[in-house]
Design a protein around this motif. Structure first.
Motif, PDB file in Angstrom:
ATOM      1  N   ASP A 305       0.823  -1.220   0.000  1.00  0.00           N
ATOM      2  CA  ASP A 305       0.000   0.000   0.000  1.00  0.00           C
ATOM      3  C   ASP A 305       0.850   1.260   0.000  1.00  0.00           C
ATOM      4  O   ASP A 305       0.437   2.292  -0.541  1.00  0.00           O
ATOM      5  N   TYR A 306       2.021   1.179   0.622  1.00  0.00           N
ATOM      6  CA  TYR A 306       2.869   2.356   0.742  1.00  0.00           C
ATOM      7  C   TYR A 306       3.876   2.463  -0.397  1.00  0.00           C
ATOM      8  O   TYR A 306       4.643   3.421  -0.451  1.00  0.00           O
ATOM      9  N   TYR A 307       3.901   1.480  -1.285  1.00  0.00           N
ATOM     10  CA  TYR A 307       4.771   1.537  -2.457  1.00  0.00           C
ATOM     11  C   TYR A 307       4.005   1.938  -3.708  1.00  0.00           C
ATOM     12  O   TYR A 307       4.623   2.265  -4.722  1.00  0.00           O
ATOM     13  N   SER A 308       2.664   1.896  -3.646  1.00  0.00           N
ATOM     14  CA  SER A 308       1.832   2.239  -4.798  1.00  0.00           C
ATOM     15  C   SER A 308       1.263   3.637  -4.629  1.00  0.00           C
ATOM     16  O   SER A 308       1.438   4.285  -3.589  1.00  0.00           O
ATOM     17  N   ARG A 309       0.562   4.090  -5.650  1.00  0.00           N
ATOM     18  CA  ARG A 309      -0.092   5.380  -5.585  1.00  0.00           C
ATOM     19  C   ARG A 309      -1.189   5.370  -4.538  1.00  0.00           C
ATOM     20  O   ARG A 309      -1.866   4.355  -4.329  1.00  0.00           O
ATOM     21  N   LEU A 315      -8.278   2.316  -2.631  1.00  0.00           N
ATOM     22  CA  LEU A 315      -9.339   1.481  -3.194  1.00  0.00           C
ATOM     23  C   LEU A 315      -9.156   0.022  -2.809  1.00  0.00           C
ATOM     24  O   LEU A 315     -10.118  -0.660  -2.399  1.00  0.00           O
ATOM     25  N   ILE A 316      -7.932  -0.478  -2.907  1.00  0.00           N
ATOM     26  CA  ILE A 316      -7.669  -1.867  -2.568  1.00  0.00           C
ATOM     27  C   ILE A 316      -7.902  -2.111  -1.078  1.00  0.00           C
ATOM     28  O   ILE A 316      -8.455  -3.156  -0.687  1.00  0.00           O
ATOM     29  N   ARG A 317      -7.526  -1.151  -0.250  1.00  0.00           N
ATOM     30  CA  ARG A 317      -7.761  -1.323   1.184  1.00  0.00           C
ATOM     31  C   ARG A 317      -9.253  -1.334   1.490  1.00  0.00           C
ATOM     32  O   ARG A 317      -9.719  -2.129   2.331  1.00  0.00           O
ATOM     33  N   PHE A 318     -10.030  -0.501   0.816  1.00  0.00           N
ATOM     34  CA  PHE A 318     -11.476  -0.497   1.011  1.00  0.00           C
ATOM     35  C   PHE A 318     -12.078  -1.824   0.561  1.00  0.00           C
ATOM     36  O   PHE A 318     -13.003  -2.351   1.188  1.00  0.00           O
ATOM     37  N   ILE A 319     -11.545  -2.387  -0.513  1.00  0.00           N
ATOM     38  CA  ILE A 319     -12.022  -3.696  -0.974  1.00  0.00           C
ATOM     39  C   ILE A 319     -11.708  -4.773   0.056  1.00  0.00           C
ATOM     40  O   ILE A 319     -12.497  -5.720   0.244  1.00  0.00           O
ATOM     41  N   ARG A 320     -10.593  -4.655   0.751  1.00  0.00           N
ATOM     42  CA  ARG A 320     -10.276  -5.636   1.786  1.00  0.00           C
ATOM     43  C   ARG A 320     -11.303  -5.593   2.917  1.00  0.00           C
ATOM     44  O   ARG A 320     -11.686  -6.638   3.462  1.00  0.00           O
ATOM     45  N   LYS A 489      -6.189   8.920   8.661  1.00  0.00           N
ATOM     46  CA  LYS A 489      -5.665   9.073   7.304  1.00  0.00           C
ATOM     47  C   LYS A 489      -5.000   7.789   6.802  1.00  0.00           C
ATOM     48  O   LYS A 489      -4.803   7.626   5.596  1.00  0.00           O
ATOM     49  N   ASP A 490      -4.641   6.902   7.736  1.00  0.00           N
ATOM     50  CA  ASP A 490      -3.993   5.643   7.350  1.00  0.00           C
ATOM     51  C   ASP A 490      -4.757   4.465   7.937  1.00  0.00           C
ATOM     52  O   ASP A 490      -4.156   3.484   8.375  1.00  0.00           O
ATOM     53  N   THR A 491      -6.081   4.557   7.928  1.00  0.00           N
ATOM     54  CA  THR A 491      -6.908   3.482   8.475  1.00  0.00           C
ATOM     55  C   THR A 491      -7.772   2.869   7.396  1.00  0.00           C
ATOM     56  O   THR A 491      -7.467   1.803   6.856  1.00  0.00           O
ATOM     57  N   PHE A 492      -8.857   3.541   7.034  1.00  0.00           N
ATOM     58  CA  PHE A 492      -9.729   3.033   5.972  1.00  0.00           C
ATOM     59  C   PHE A 492      -9.203   3.391   4.585  1.00  0.00           C
ATOM     60  O   PHE A 492      -9.534   2.723   3.614  1.00  0.00           O
ATOM     61  N   ILE A 493      -8.412   4.433   4.520  1.00  0.00           N
ATOM     62  CA  ILE A 493      -7.766   4.837   3.268  1.00  0.00           C
ATOM     63  C   ILE A 493      -6.279   5.024   3.552  1.00  0.00           C
ATOM     64  O   ILE A 493      -5.845   5.012   4.713  1.00  0.00           O
ATOM     65  N   ARG A 494      -5.518   5.217   2.495  1.00  0.00           N
ATOM     66  CA  ARG A 494      -4.108   5.537   2.642  1.00  0.00           C
ATOM     67  C   ARG A 494      -3.869   6.889   1.998  1.00  0.00           C
ATOM     68  O   ARG A 494      -3.838   7.018   0.767  1.00  0.00           O
ATOM     69  N   ALA A 495      -3.734   7.894   2.853  1.00  0.00           N
ATOM     70  CA  ALA A 495      -3.518   9.246   2.360  1.00  0.00           C
ATOM     71  C   ALA A 495      -2.118   9.361   1.770  1.00  0.00           C
ATOM     72  O   ALA A 495      -1.240   8.532   2.020  1.00  0.00           O
ATOM     73  N   PRO A 496      -1.862  10.387   0.958  1.00  0.00           N
ATOM     74  CA  PRO A 496      -0.507  10.599   0.429  1.00  0.00           C
ATOM     75  C   PRO A 496       0.525  10.742   1.541  1.00  0.00           C
ATOM     76  O   PRO A 496       0.217  11.156   2.659  1.00  0.00           O
ATOM     77  N   MET A 497       1.754  10.391   1.221  1.00  0.00           N
ATOM     78  CA  MET A 497       2.818  10.353   2.221  1.00  0.00           C
ATOM     79  C   MET A 497       3.051  11.710   2.885  1.00  0.00           C
ATOM     80  O   MET A 497       3.408  11.770   4.061  1.00  0.00           O
TER      81      MET A 497
END
Length: 527
Positions: A305-309, A315-320, A489-497
Motif C-alpha cells: 500500500d505504501y509503495y503504490s499510488r 481502493l484496494i484497502r477499502f475492498i479488503r 488518514k492511514d486506516t480506511f484509506i491511505r492518504a498521500p505520504m
C-alpha cells in the motif's frame, strides 16, 4: 502427621533423584587445568554422542603444547578449522621461540596465532557446553583452566527467497530465513541507524533457543521494551521450536480468536513496524518475526500500500474491508434470508432461489455448515499436499464435486455460489483468517436459530469483544476506539505520504512527528 510428613519427604527425595538422573550428573562449574580430564568431562556431559568431534594435537617448535579442538560435526565450517585454526597452530608455531610460547599462555594464542574473526576467552563448563551446542569450536589447552570460544559456524542454510505468504507486486521480494543472524542482518540493511538495538536472549530449558529483540532506542517506549522482556522472562518451557510458542505465552488475550501479536516474514514490513515504535521478536529456526503491540487494522494494511499510488492503494484497502465483511457474514445472511426473512429478498431473486433449492433434503443451516466444512477440508488438503497435487485437488473438489452435488440435488446452486464468494473473499484478509473461520461458524449457527436478529446479536458481541482487547497496553481497535482523527488518514484509506507526518498512537507521546515535508511548487521561468 509425622508419618505422613516422612512419607512426603521420602517421595520428594525420590522424585528429585529421578529428575537428577534424567538430566544427568551436574557438571563442574570450572574447568580443570588437565586437558584429559576436561575432555572426559565433555564426553560425559554430551553422553558420548557420535557427532562430537575431538581433535587432539601438539604444536610448538618442540611440540611442547598439547591442545584439543572440540566441535559438532555438521555445524561448523571445516575449511575455517583447517586453514585458520589448525594450520597456524601446527605450522606457524614452529617459527616461534619456545620461550615466547608458554605451555599455558592461551591469551597469546588468541591474540597472535588464530586467524579467525570472533574468538572469546571463557571459563566454566556451562559456557563451554552452550557454545558447543550453538555451533562454535572449542579450543582447550593443557595447563589452562579457560577455553577459547571460536565462531566457525558453517551449517547448510536456506537461501533468501520471496515469501510464500506475503507476496507483493511492487516492493522488496526478500523474506526472512530460518537463520537468526541472517534475519538480523536484513533488518540492519533496512535501518541504517546506530539506535537500532538488537538484544539476545535464550528461551527453552531443553532447546536453548536463541531469540532477539529488535527496536529503535528513542522511538520505542522504554515501558514497552521492559514489558516485553518481563513477559519473555516469565516463559518457563522445555522447548521453543517456533515463534508461535512465544506468541501464545506473551499475548494479552490467549482465549480470544483474534491475534494480539503480529507476525510477518517480510523484512521491510517488520522494519516499518519497528520504526513506528514497536518491538520485534526474532526466533532462531523460523522465518516469522513477531511484532508487538499489534492492532486490528494491521490485518487490512499491506506493505505494498505504501509503495503504490495512494488512490489505488486506498481502493484496494477499502475492498479488503468489504471482503472481510463478505467472508464473515455471507453464509449466515444467506441462511437468515432463506429461512426466516425471505420477504427481504426481491421477488424475482426469491423465485429463482426457491426453484434452485426445491427438492434438497437439508435445511439451509445444515447446507451452509456442510459447505463451510467442505471448503475448509479442501483448503487444508491443498496446503498439506505436495505442490504438484494441491491445485489438482482444488480443481476436483471445487468444480467436479460441487457440480455433482448440485446435479444430484443434495445442495442448492445458490449455496455453492455463496460459499465460493466467501472462499475468494477470505484470501484478501489472511491475517484474520483464523478468527474469521471460527466466527463464521458461530454466525451461521446463530442465523439458523434467530435469523437476522441472531447475526445482529453476534456482531454486537464481536464488537464488544474487540473493544475490550488490548495489546501490550494499547487498545486493539486503535485508532478507531478511542478515535484519533489524525490517524484515520492511514486506516480506511491511505492518504498521500506528505500527510502522514504523525506517528501511530503506540509512540505518539515520545516522538510524535515522523516526517516533515513542505513542497513549494514554482513555475519554471522562461528565459
Amino acid at each position: 502427621m509425622r508419618r505422613l510428613l516422612k512419607k512426603l519427604k521420602f517421595l520428594l527425595s525420590i522424585k528429585g533423584k529421578s529428575a537428577q538422573n534424567e538430566d544427568g550428573p551436574a557438571p563442574p562449574k570450572e574447568l580443570s587445568r588437565h586437558l584429559k580430564k576436561n575432555l572426559e568431562t565433555i564426553r560425559a556431559l554430551l553422553r558420548n554422542s557420535n557427532d562430537i568431534i575431538i581433535r587432539e594435537f601438539c604444536f610448538g617448535d618442540q611440540s611442547q603444547a598439547h591442545a584439543a579442538l572440540v566441535f559438532i560435526d555438521g555445524m561448523v565450517n571445516k575449511s575455517v578449522i583447517n586453514d585458520n585454526i589448525v594450520k597456524p597452530l601446527i605450522y606457524d608455531t614452529n617459527l616461534i621461540d619456545s620461550k615466547e610460547l608458554h605451555e599455558n599462555d592461551i591469551k597469546f594464542i588468541r591474540q597472535s596465532l588464530l586467524a579467525v574473526g570472533d574468538v572469546t576467552e571463557k571459563t566454566g563448563c556451562d559456557e563451554l557446553v552452550a557454545s558447543l551446542l550453538y555451533g562454535n569450536v572449542i579450543f582447550l589447552l593443557d595447563g589452562s583452566n579457560s577455553f577459547l570460544d571460536i565462531d566457525a559456524k558453517g551449517w547448510q542454510t536456506r537461501a533468501i527467497e520471496e515469501p510464500k505468504i506475503d507476496q507483493t507486486v511492487r516492493g522488496p521480494r526478500e523474506g526472512f530465513t530460518e537463520t537468526l543472524r541472517i534475519n538480523t542482518s536484513m533488518l540492519r540493511r533496512k535501518i541504517h541507524n546506530p539506535n537500532l538495538v538488537i538484544e539476545q536472549m535464550v528461551l527453552g530449558k531443553r532447546t536453548r533457543t536463541l531469540i532477539c529483540l529488535a527496536y529503535v532506542s528513542g522511538v520505542a517506549p522504554p515501558a514497552l521494551v521492559e514489558e516485553v522482556k518481563r513477559r519473555l522472562n516469565l516463559i518457563k518451557i522445555d522447548d521453543i521450536l517456533e515463534s508461535g510458542y512465544i506468541e501464545e505465552f506473551i499475548e494479552d488475550a490467549p482465549c480470544s480468536p483474534f491475534a494480539t501479536v503480529g507476525n510477518s516474514e517480510k523484512p521491510d514490513r517488520v522494519a516499518a513496524r519497528i520504526l513506528e515504535g514497536r518491538v520485534a521478536i526474532l526466533v532462531d529456526g523460523t522465518p516469522f518475526a513477531l511484532t508487538v503491540p499489534s492492532l486490528f487494522i494491521e490485518g487490512f494494511q499491506a506493505a505494498e500500500d505504501y509503495y503504490s499510488r495512494p488512490f489505488y492503494a486506498s481502493l484496494i484497502r477499502f475492498i479488503r474491508f468489504i471482503a472481510f465483511l463478505i467472508t464473515l457474514l455471507a453464509p449466515g445472511l444467506y441462511v437468515a434470508l432463506e429461512s426466516f426473512q425471505p420477504e427481504l429478498v426481491p421477488t424475482p431473486l426469491l423465485l429463482t432461489m426457491a426453484a434452485a433449492v426445491e427438492g434438497t433434503p437439508f435445511p439451509a443451516v445444515v447446507e451452509a455448515l456442510l459447505m463451510v466444512v467442505i471448503f475448509e477440508l479442501l483448503r487444508e488438503g491443498g496446503i498439506r499436499l505436495p505442490v504438484t497435487i494441491g491445485p489438482a485437488l482444488s480443481i476436483v473438489g471445487a468444480l467436479i464435486i460441487g457440480d455433482a452435488a448440485v446435479k444430484a440435488g443434495l445442495i442448492g446452486a445458490p449455496m455453492v455460489i455463496v460459499i465460493a464468494i466467501t472462499a475468494v473473499s477470505s484470501f484478501l484478509v489472511v491475517s484474520h483468517t483464523d478468527a474469521v473461520t471460527l466466527l463464521r461458524f458461530a454466525l451461521v449457527i446463530m442465523a439458523g436459530f434467530l435469523g437476522i436478529y441472531g447475526i445482529g446479536v453476534g456482531l454486537i458481541a464481536i464488537l464488544f469483544h474487540l473493544c475490550s482487547l488490548r495489546s501490550f497496553g494499547l487498545t486493539y481497535l486503535s485508532p478507531i476506539d478511542p478515535i484519533s482523527w489524525s490517524h484515520l488518514k492511514d486506516t480506511f484509506i491511505r492518504a498521500p505520504m506528505r500527510f502522514l507526518v504523525i506517528r501511530k498512537p503506540v509512540i505518539r507521546e515520545i516522538d510524535p512527528e515522523r516526517a516533515s515535508f513542505r513542497l513549494d511548487l514554482k513555475k519554471p521561468q522562461n528565459d
